[in-house]
Design a protein around this motif. Structure first.
Motif, PDB file in Angstrom:
ATOM      1  N   THR A  98       0.035  -4.700   8.904  1.00 17.36           N
ATOM      2  CA  THR A  98       1.129  -3.768   9.170  1.00 17.36           C
ATOM      3  C   THR A  98       0.605  -2.342   9.260  1.00 17.36           C
ATOM      4  OG1 THR A  98       2.482  -5.185   7.732  1.00 17.36           O
ATOM      5  CG2 THR A  98       3.472  -3.128   8.481  1.00 17.36           C
ATOM      6  N   VAL A  99      -0.224  -1.987   8.300  1.00 19.00           N
ATOM      7  CA  VAL A  99      -0.799  -0.637   8.265  1.00 19.00           C
ATOM      8  C   VAL A  99      -1.622  -0.383   9.518  1.00 19.00           C
ATOM      9  CG1 VAL A  99      -2.358   0.902   7.036  1.00 19.00           C
ATOM     10  CG2 VAL A  99      -0.815  -0.589   5.744  1.00 19.00           C
ATOM     11  N   LYS A 100      -2.465  -1.349   9.879  1.00 21.37           N
ATOM     12  CA  LYS A 100      -3.341  -1.186  11.046  1.00 21.37           C
ATOM     13  C   LYS A 100      -2.531  -1.050  12.335  1.00 21.37           C
ATOM     14  CE  LYS A 100      -7.213  -3.390  13.453  1.00 21.37           C
ATOM     15  NZ  LYS A 100      -8.127  -4.568  13.477  1.00 21.37           N
ATOM     16  N   THR A 101      -1.543  -1.918  12.522  1.00 21.99           N
ATOM     17  CA  THR A 101      -0.741  -1.887  13.746  1.00 21.99           C
ATOM     18  C   THR A 101       0.093  -0.622  13.837  1.00 21.99           C
ATOM     19  OG1 THR A 101      -0.570  -4.300  13.524  1.00 21.99           O
ATOM     20  CG2 THR A 101       0.782  -3.272  15.209  1.00 21.99           C
ATOM     21  N   ARG A 144       5.241   2.533  14.101  1.00 22.70           N
ATOM     22  CA  ARG A 144       4.513   3.499  14.926  1.00 22.70           C
ATOM     23  C   ARG A 144       5.450   4.190  15.921  1.00 22.70           C
ATOM     24  NH1 ARG A 144      -1.124   2.237  18.217  1.00 22.70           N
ATOM     25  NH2 ARG A 144      -1.482   4.369  18.988  1.00 22.70           N
ATOM     26  N   THR A 145       6.264   3.388  16.612  1.00 21.47           N
ATOM     27  CA  THR A 145       7.220   3.959  17.561  1.00 21.47           C
ATOM     28  C   THR A 145       8.258   4.810  16.846  1.00 21.47           C
ATOM     29  OG1 THR A 145       6.945   2.022  18.981  1.00 21.47           O
ATOM     30  CG2 THR A 145       8.845   3.418  19.409  1.00 21.47           C
ATOM     31  N   PRO A 165       0.807  -1.226   0.000  1.00 23.76           N
ATOM     32  CA  PRO A 165       0.000   0.000   0.000  1.00 23.76           C
ATOM     33  C   PRO A 165       0.836   1.270   0.000  1.00 23.76           C
ATOM     34  CG  PRO A 165       0.056  -0.938   2.193  1.00 23.76           C
ATOM     35  CD  PRO A 165       0.765  -1.912   1.301  1.00 23.76           C
ATOM     36  N   ILE A 166       2.160   1.106   0.038  1.00 26.18           N
ATOM     37  CA  ILE A 166       3.037   2.283   0.036  1.00 26.18           C
ATOM     38  C   ILE A 166       4.051   2.178  -1.101  1.00 26.18           C
ATOM     39  CG2 ILE A 166       2.846   2.611   2.534  1.00 26.18           C
ATOM     40  CD1 ILE A 166       5.735   1.401   2.695  1.00 26.18           C
ATOM     41  N   LYS A 167       4.619   3.301  -1.441  1.00 27.82           N
ATOM     42  CA  LYS A 167       5.723   3.348  -2.399  1.00 27.82           C
ATOM     43  C   LYS A 167       7.028   3.401  -1.621  1.00 27.82           C
ATOM     44  CE  LYS A 167       3.979   3.566  -6.632  1.00 27.82           C
ATOM     45  NZ  LYS A 167       4.384   2.629  -7.696  1.00 27.82           N
ATOM     46  N   PHE A 168       7.963   2.555  -1.982  1.00 25.34           N
ATOM     47  CA  PHE A 168       9.257   2.552  -1.307  1.00 25.34           C
ATOM     48  C   PHE A 168      10.179   3.592  -1.929  1.00 25.34           C
ATOM     49  CE2 PHE A 168       7.506  -1.724  -0.745  1.00 25.34           C
ATOM     50  CZ  PHE A 168       7.593  -1.852   0.635  1.00 25.34           C
ATOM     51  N   VAL A 169      11.081   4.120  -1.111  1.00 26.70           N
ATOM     52  CA  VAL A 169      12.017   5.135  -1.591  1.00 26.70           C
ATOM     53  C   VAL A 169      13.397   4.512  -1.760  1.00 26.70           C
ATOM     54  CG1 VAL A 169      10.738   6.993  -0.465  1.00 26.70           C
ATOM     55  CG2 VAL A 169      12.613   5.896   0.748  1.00 26.70           C
ATOM     56  N   ALA A 170      14.220   5.127  -2.583  1.00 23.06           N
ATOM     57  CA  ALA A 170      15.584   4.645  -2.789  1.00 23.06           C
ATOM     58  C   ALA A 170      16.459   5.069  -1.611  1.00 23.06           C
ATOM     59  CB  ALA A 170      16.151   5.204  -4.088  1.00 23.06           C
ATOM     60  N   LEU A 171      17.375   4.204  -1.214  1.00 23.10           N
ATOM     61  CA  LEU A 171      18.244   4.490  -0.067  1.00 23.10           C
ATOM     62  C   LEU A 171      19.047   5.763  -0.272  1.00 23.10           C
ATOM     63  CD1 LEU A 171      19.468   3.614   2.656  1.00 23.10           C
ATOM     64  CD2 LEU A 171      21.159   2.283   1.366  1.00 23.10           C
ATOM     65  N   GLU A 172      19.601   5.925  -1.463  1.00 23.06           N
ATOM     66  CA  GLU A 172      20.419   7.113  -1.730  1.00 23.06           C
ATOM     67  C   GLU A 172      19.593   8.393  -1.610  1.00 23.06           C
ATOM     68  OE1 GLU A 172      20.099   4.494  -3.641  1.00 23.06           O
ATOM     69  OE2 GLU A 172      22.087   3.544  -3.685  1.00 23.06           O
ATOM     70  N   ASP A 173      18.367   8.358  -2.113  1.00 23.61           N
ATOM     71  CA  ASP A 173      17.491   9.531  -2.030  1.00 23.61           C
ATOM     72  C   ASP A 173      17.117   9.825  -0.583  1.00 23.61           C
ATOM     73  OD1 ASP A 173      17.583   9.666  -4.776  1.00 23.61           O
ATOM     74  OD2 ASP A 173      15.663   8.635  -5.072  1.00 23.61           O
ATOM     75  N   LEU A 174      16.857   8.779   0.180  1.00 24.82           N
ATOM     76  CA  LEU A 174      16.488   8.950   1.582  1.00 24.82           C
ATOM     77  C   LEU A 174      17.616   9.605   2.372  1.00 24.82           C
ATOM     78  CD1 LEU A 174      14.649   8.425   4.042  1.00 24.82           C
ATOM     79  CD2 LEU A 174      15.694   6.149   4.209  1.00 24.82           C
ATOM     80  N   ALA A 205       1.085   5.288  10.782  1.00 25.87           N
ATOM     81  CA  ALA A 205       2.441   5.855  10.764  1.00 25.87           C
ATOM     82  C   ALA A 205       3.220   5.414   9.531  1.00 25.87           C
ATOM     83  CB  ALA A 205       3.201   5.453  12.027  1.00 25.87           C
ATOM     84  N   ILE A 206       2.813   4.281   8.933  1.00 26.68           N
ATOM     85  CA  ILE A 206       3.527   3.766   7.766  1.00 26.68           C
ATOM     86  C   ILE A 206       3.471   4.736   6.588  1.00 26.68           C
ATOM     87  CG2 ILE A 206       1.570   2.515   6.762  1.00 26.68           C
ATOM     88  CD1 ILE A 206       3.582   0.216   6.183  1.00 26.68           C
ATOM     89  N   PHE A 207       2.463   5.608   6.585  1.00 31.72           N
ATOM     90  CA  PHE A 207       2.348   6.596   5.513  1.00 31.72           C
ATOM     91  C   PHE A 207       3.151   7.864   5.804  1.00 31.72           C
ATOM     92  CE2 PHE A 207      -1.745   4.207   5.472  1.00 31.72           C
ATOM     93  CZ  PHE A 207      -1.533   3.538   4.282  1.00 31.72           C
ATOM     94  N   LYS A 208       3.784   7.922   6.959  1.00 40.00           N
ATOM     95  CA  LYS A 208       4.508   9.128   7.370  1.00 40.00           C
ATOM     96  C   LYS A 208       6.018   8.918   7.486  1.00 40.00           C
ATOM     97  CE  LYS A 208       0.515  10.918   9.928  1.00 40.00           C
ATOM     98  NZ  LYS A 208       0.012  11.437  11.225  1.00 40.00           N
TER      99      LYS A 208
END
Length: 244
Positions: free
Chosen positions: A139-142, A115-116, A76-85, A146-149
């Motif tokens: 994962t999203v529910k637990t 979440r933490t 449900p999310i898009k992953f980012v590249a390590l270098e960009d992060l 926060a997974i979207f942030k």
């Protein structure tokens, strides 16, 4: 939401690959064959996917319907590249804090950690493409959303991320009982990446060999270990305490 994260059927999975959907994991029936399956294999060879070959009973439990021997979970999310992060975080005024998860298995532990992480100011979470918990509806529910942030990226191996962090001036500290050093004796005021391990096996020995430092929590009881999400919380909030 659980159902919308799964697709099944050979043609549907092939189309998902062709349209560059974020496929988290592919379950394939053992012994599957045929023309469409060969076509699927050709498309899968273009990149690395997290693939498990399973009995048909596993697929029957995953979905209701004619799965044709294959089920894929769409993240449900898009992953980012390590270098960009790392690059984007380095441009901020705050001190970088990353979290590396070495083959965490449980999707609920994953969600709790996310979440933490969001609450404690983690800049990004790095997971491995294969062998780790997928991003599911649980994962999203637990994670309580926060997974979207919190940015999440996938690497071929956690060691790749560790080397990149180290070359970027970020100290890598492993949370492990295989040390005499306590968490509270570490300096987290500098850029840091914390490594948390698998629920049962902990951090792999090959990863422990290349980290900069190791740290453990003092244990007063007889059990001798904490749930990984609880331990992660203790580590992250020691970082928060030192940086306040």
């Amino acid at each position: 939401m659980e159902e919308t994260t799964k697709i099944f059927g050979l043609r549907a999975v092939i189309e998902a690959i062709q349209t560059d959907k974020t496929i988290d994991k592919i379950f394939i029936q053992k012994g599957l064959s045929g023309h469409l399956y060969q076509e699927l294999q050709q498309h899968m060879s273009s990149r690395e996917y997290n693939v498990s070959y399973v009995p048909i009973e596993k697929l029957n439990r995953l979905v209701k319907g004619n799965h044709q021997g294959i089920v894929a979970t769409i993240s449900p999310i898009k992953f980012v590249a390590l270098e960009d992060l790392v690059s984007s975080v380095s441009e901020k005024e705050s001190t970088p804090l990353f979290l590396l998860l070495d083959q965490l298995d449980d999707v609920r532990n994953f969600g709790a950690i996310i979440r933490t992480a969001e609450c404690s100011g983690v800049d990004g979470i790095i997971i491995q493409k294969k062998g780790g918990a997928p991003v599911t509806a649980d994962t999203v529910k637990t994670s309580a959303g926060a997974i979207f942030k919190v940015p999440i990226c996938k690497v071929d191996h956690i060691k790749d991320a560790i080397y990149y962090m180290q070359s970027s001036g970020i100290k890598v500290i492993a949370a492990t009982e295989k040390t005499d050093d306590l968490l509270y004796d570490k300096d987290f005021s500098q850029p840091v990446a914390l490594v948390m391990g698998n629920e049962g096996k902990g951090i792999s020995s090959s990863v422990l060999k290349i980290v900069d430092e190791k740290a453990k929590l003092p244990m007063k009881g007889t059990i001798g270990s904490l749930n990984v999400s609880v331990a992660c919380g203790a580590f992250l909030y020691e970082v928060v305490r030192q940086r306040l």
